[in-house]
Design a protein around this motif. Sequence first.
Motif, PDB file in Angstrom:
ATOM      1  N   VAL A 146       0.854  -1.187   0.000  1.00 29.73           N
ATOM      2  CA  VAL A 146       0.000   0.000   0.000  1.00 29.73           C
ATOM      3  C   VAL A 146       0.890   1.236   0.000  1.00 29.73           C
ATOM      4  N   ASN A 147       0.635   2.136  -0.925  1.00 24.46           N
ATOM      5  CA  ASN A 147       1.456   3.335  -1.062  1.00 24.46           C
ATOM      6  C   ASN A 147       0.970   4.421  -0.107  1.00 24.46           C
ATOM      7  N   LEU A 148       1.424   4.331   1.131  1.00 23.65           N
ATOM      8  CA  LEU A 148       1.080   5.306   2.164  1.00 23.65           C
ATOM      9  C   LEU A 148       2.359   5.814   2.823  1.00 23.65           C
ATOM     10  N   PRO A 149       2.343   7.018   3.352  1.00 24.24           N
ATOM     11  CA  PRO A 149       3.511   7.523   4.080  1.00 24.24           C
ATOM     12  C   PRO A 149       3.750   6.688   5.341  1.00 24.24           C
ATOM     13  N   PRO A 150       4.988   6.637   5.801  1.00 27.39           N
ATOM     14  CA  PRO A 150       5.267   5.934   7.063  1.00 27.39           C
ATOM     15  C   PRO A 150       4.602   6.645   8.234  1.00 27.39           C
ATOM     16  N   PRO A 151       4.422   5.945   9.340  1.00 28.93           N
ATOM     17  CA  PRO A 151       3.802   6.588  10.513  1.00 28.93           C
ATOM     18  C   PRO A 151       4.500   7.868  10.942  1.00 28.93           C
ATOM     19  N   SER A 152       5.815   7.925  10.791  1.00 27.85           N
ATOM     20  CA  SER A 152       6.549   9.126  11.198  1.00 27.85           C
ATOM     21  C   SER A 152       6.122  10.351  10.398  1.00 27.85           C
ATOM     22  N   ALA A 153       5.722  10.142   9.145  1.00 31.54           N
ATOM     23  CA  ALA A 153       5.292  11.261   8.308  1.00 31.54           C
ATOM     24  C   ALA A 153       3.879  11.721   8.640  1.00 31.54           C
ATOM     25  N   MET A 154       3.114  10.876   9.298  1.00 29.49           N
ATOM     26  CA  MET A 154       1.740  11.225   9.668  1.00 29.49           C
ATOM     27  C   MET A 154       1.683  12.016  10.973  1.00 29.49           C
ATOM     28  N   ARG A 155       2.696  11.866  11.798  1.00 33.27           N
ATOM     29  CA  ARG A 155       2.599  12.393  13.165  1.00 33.27           C
ATOM     30  C   ARG A 155       2.422  13.903  13.229  1.00 33.27           C
ATOM     31  N   GLY A 156       3.194  14.647  12.451  1.00 32.94           N
ATOM     32  CA  GLY A 156       3.141  16.100  12.556  1.00 32.94           C
ATOM     33  C   GLY A 156       1.769  16.669  12.283  1.00 32.94           C
ATOM     34  N   GLY A 157       1.142  16.233  11.207  1.00 32.48           N
ATOM     35  CA  GLY A 157      -0.184  16.737  10.866  1.00 32.48           C
ATOM     36  C   GLY A 157      -1.271  16.212  11.776  1.00 32.48           C
ATOM     37  N   TRP A 158      -1.142  14.957  12.201  1.00 34.78           N
ATOM     38  CA  TRP A 158      -2.126  14.373  13.120  1.00 34.78           C
ATOM     39  C   TRP A 158      -2.090  15.138  14.446  1.00 34.78           C
ATOM     40  N   ALA A 159      -0.891  15.413  14.934  1.00 31.66           N
ATOM     41  CA  ALA A 159      -0.749  16.151  16.193  1.00 31.66           C
ATOM     42  C   ALA A 159      -1.227  17.594  16.046  1.00 31.66           C
ATOM     43  N   ALA A 160      -0.964  18.203  14.885  1.00 28.78           N
ATOM     44  CA  ALA A 160      -1.419  19.574  14.665  1.00 28.78           C
ATOM     45  C   ALA A 160      -2.942  19.655  14.678  1.00 28.78           C
ATOM     46  N   ILE A 200     -14.957  -2.719  11.230  1.00 29.23           N
ATOM     47  CA  ILE A 200     -13.659  -2.379  10.671  1.00 29.23           C
ATOM     48  C   ILE A 200     -13.710  -2.629   9.170  1.00 29.23           C
ATOM     49  N   GLY A 201     -13.336  -1.611   8.399  1.00 31.31           N
ATOM     50  CA  GLY A 201     -13.363  -1.729   6.947  1.00 31.31           C
ATOM     51  C   GLY A 201     -12.005  -1.964   6.325  1.00 31.31           C
ATOM     52  N   PHE A 202     -10.926  -1.584   7.034  1.00 29.21           N
ATOM     53  CA  PHE A 202      -9.584  -1.814   6.509  1.00 29.21           C
ATOM     54  C   PHE A 202      -8.620  -2.090   7.655  1.00 29.21           C
ATOM     55  N   VAL A 203      -7.645  -2.919   7.354  1.00 27.64           N
ATOM     56  CA  VAL A 203      -6.548  -3.240   8.270  1.00 27.64           C
ATOM     57  C   VAL A 203      -5.267  -3.228   7.442  1.00 27.64           C
ATOM     58  N   TYR A 204      -4.381  -2.278   7.720  1.00 31.75           N
ATOM     59  CA  TYR A 204      -3.088  -2.205   7.057  1.00 31.75           C
ATOM     60  C   TYR A 204      -2.004  -2.435   8.100  1.00 31.75           C
ATOM     61  N   GLY A 205      -0.934  -3.095   7.695  1.00 32.87           N
ATOM     62  CA  GLY A 205       0.158  -3.361   8.618  1.00 32.87           C
ATOM     63  C   GLY A 205       1.455  -2.709   8.176  1.00 32.87           C
ATOM     64  N   TRP A 206       2.164  -2.111   9.117  1.00 33.89           N
ATOM     65  CA  TRP A 206       3.473  -1.494   8.880  1.00 33.89           C
ATOM     66  C   TRP A 206       4.535  -2.345   9.566  1.00 33.89           C
ATOM     67  N   ASP A 207       5.541  -2.787   8.789  1.00 35.79           N
ATOM     68  CA  ASP A 207       6.572  -3.673   9.336  1.00 35.79           C
ATOM     69  C   ASP A 207       7.904  -2.964   9.539  1.00 35.79           C
ATOM     70  N   GLY A 208       7.884  -1.642   9.513  1.00 34.23           N
ATOM     71  CA  GLY A 208       9.116  -0.881   9.648  1.00 34.23           C
ATOM     72  C   GLY A 208       9.660  -0.399   8.330  1.00 34.23           C
ATOM     73  N   CYS A 209       9.167  -0.985   7.232  1.00 35.07           N
ATOM     74  CA  CYS A 209       9.645  -0.611   5.891  1.00 35.07           C
ATOM     75  C   CYS A 209       8.509  -0.241   4.948  1.00 35.07           C
ATOM     76  N   LYS A 210       7.382  -0.901   5.070  1.00 36.39           N
ATOM     77  CA  LYS A 210       6.292  -0.694   4.114  1.00 36.39           C
ATOM     78  C   LYS A 210       4.955  -1.011   4.752  1.00 36.39           C
ATOM     79  N   TRP A 211       3.904  -0.441   4.144  1.00 35.25           N
ATOM     80  CA  TRP A 211       2.531  -0.773   4.493  1.00 35.25           C
ATOM     81  C   TRP A 211       2.035  -1.879   3.563  1.00 35.25           C
ATOM     82  N   GLN A 212       1.242  -2.798   4.119  1.00 31.52           N
ATOM     83  CA  GLN A 212       0.626  -3.853   3.328  1.00 31.52           C
ATOM     84  C   GLN A 212      -0.793  -4.103   3.807  1.00 31.52           C
ATOM     85  N   ARG A 213      -1.584  -4.733   2.950  1.00 27.43           N
ATOM     86  CA  ARG A 213      -2.926  -5.163   3.307  1.00 27.43           C
ATOM     87  C   ARG A 213      -3.191  -6.510   2.657  1.00 27.43           C
TER      88      ARG A 213
END
Length: 208
Positions: free
Chosen positions: A6-20, A110-123
């Motif tokens: 799944v082509n999504l940003p890593p969790p680290s890239a989500m944090r700034g906007g989520w926190a804002a 729950i409609g979606f479950v994606y997993g992050w393994d430290g390198c990539k997102w998958q479903r």
Amino acid sequence: MSLVDVNLPPPSAMRGGWAALAAVLSARGWGKNVYAEPDQWLYHDGGGNWASLRFVERDKILLVGNDHEYSETYFREAAEYFQEEETDLLKGAPDWWGSKLDPSPFGEWIGFVYGWDGCKWQRAKYDAEDGFKSVGLLESCSLTDLEHLKGYAADAPGLEGIPPSDEALRALVSADAQITPEMLQRVIPGWDVEAGVAAARKFLEMPV
């Protein structure tokens, strides 16, 4: 394993906007929609659609959620309730994906479950629309533009009808949850800045 990248940003890239977003909403008194707990980040759009980033272990993170209008996947109890064929959102996934799948506090399904393994997102592999795009998480986390965040901040009483500047909004997102009172004051003057700063700082409790 038969998983799909799944082509999504890593969790680290989500944090700034989520926190804002959490900072702005908490300062406004709407802190129950977007916030961080010690083991998860939560987002609710106010209309029944939600997403949650859930920390299982280091580099084992789940992104789960549902759009009550556009999630066409029917997982577990939802398949029986709606009398639809079940979509196995865990098919081919490692065992740890099966943890932390309680849809509360925001939903029943729950409609979606994606997993992050430290390198990539998958479903899991499926053809049905799972509702992630319509949930609007990437827009809400300011990963596509600043309009969502600006819309929530524009009603601040100290702005006199003029929305906050893009510069001030970018500074809030770029702070990566280390938001200062001065940063937030420039975005939402007149609201509870201390509550907003505290809400943002909670996103620093889990390393990403």
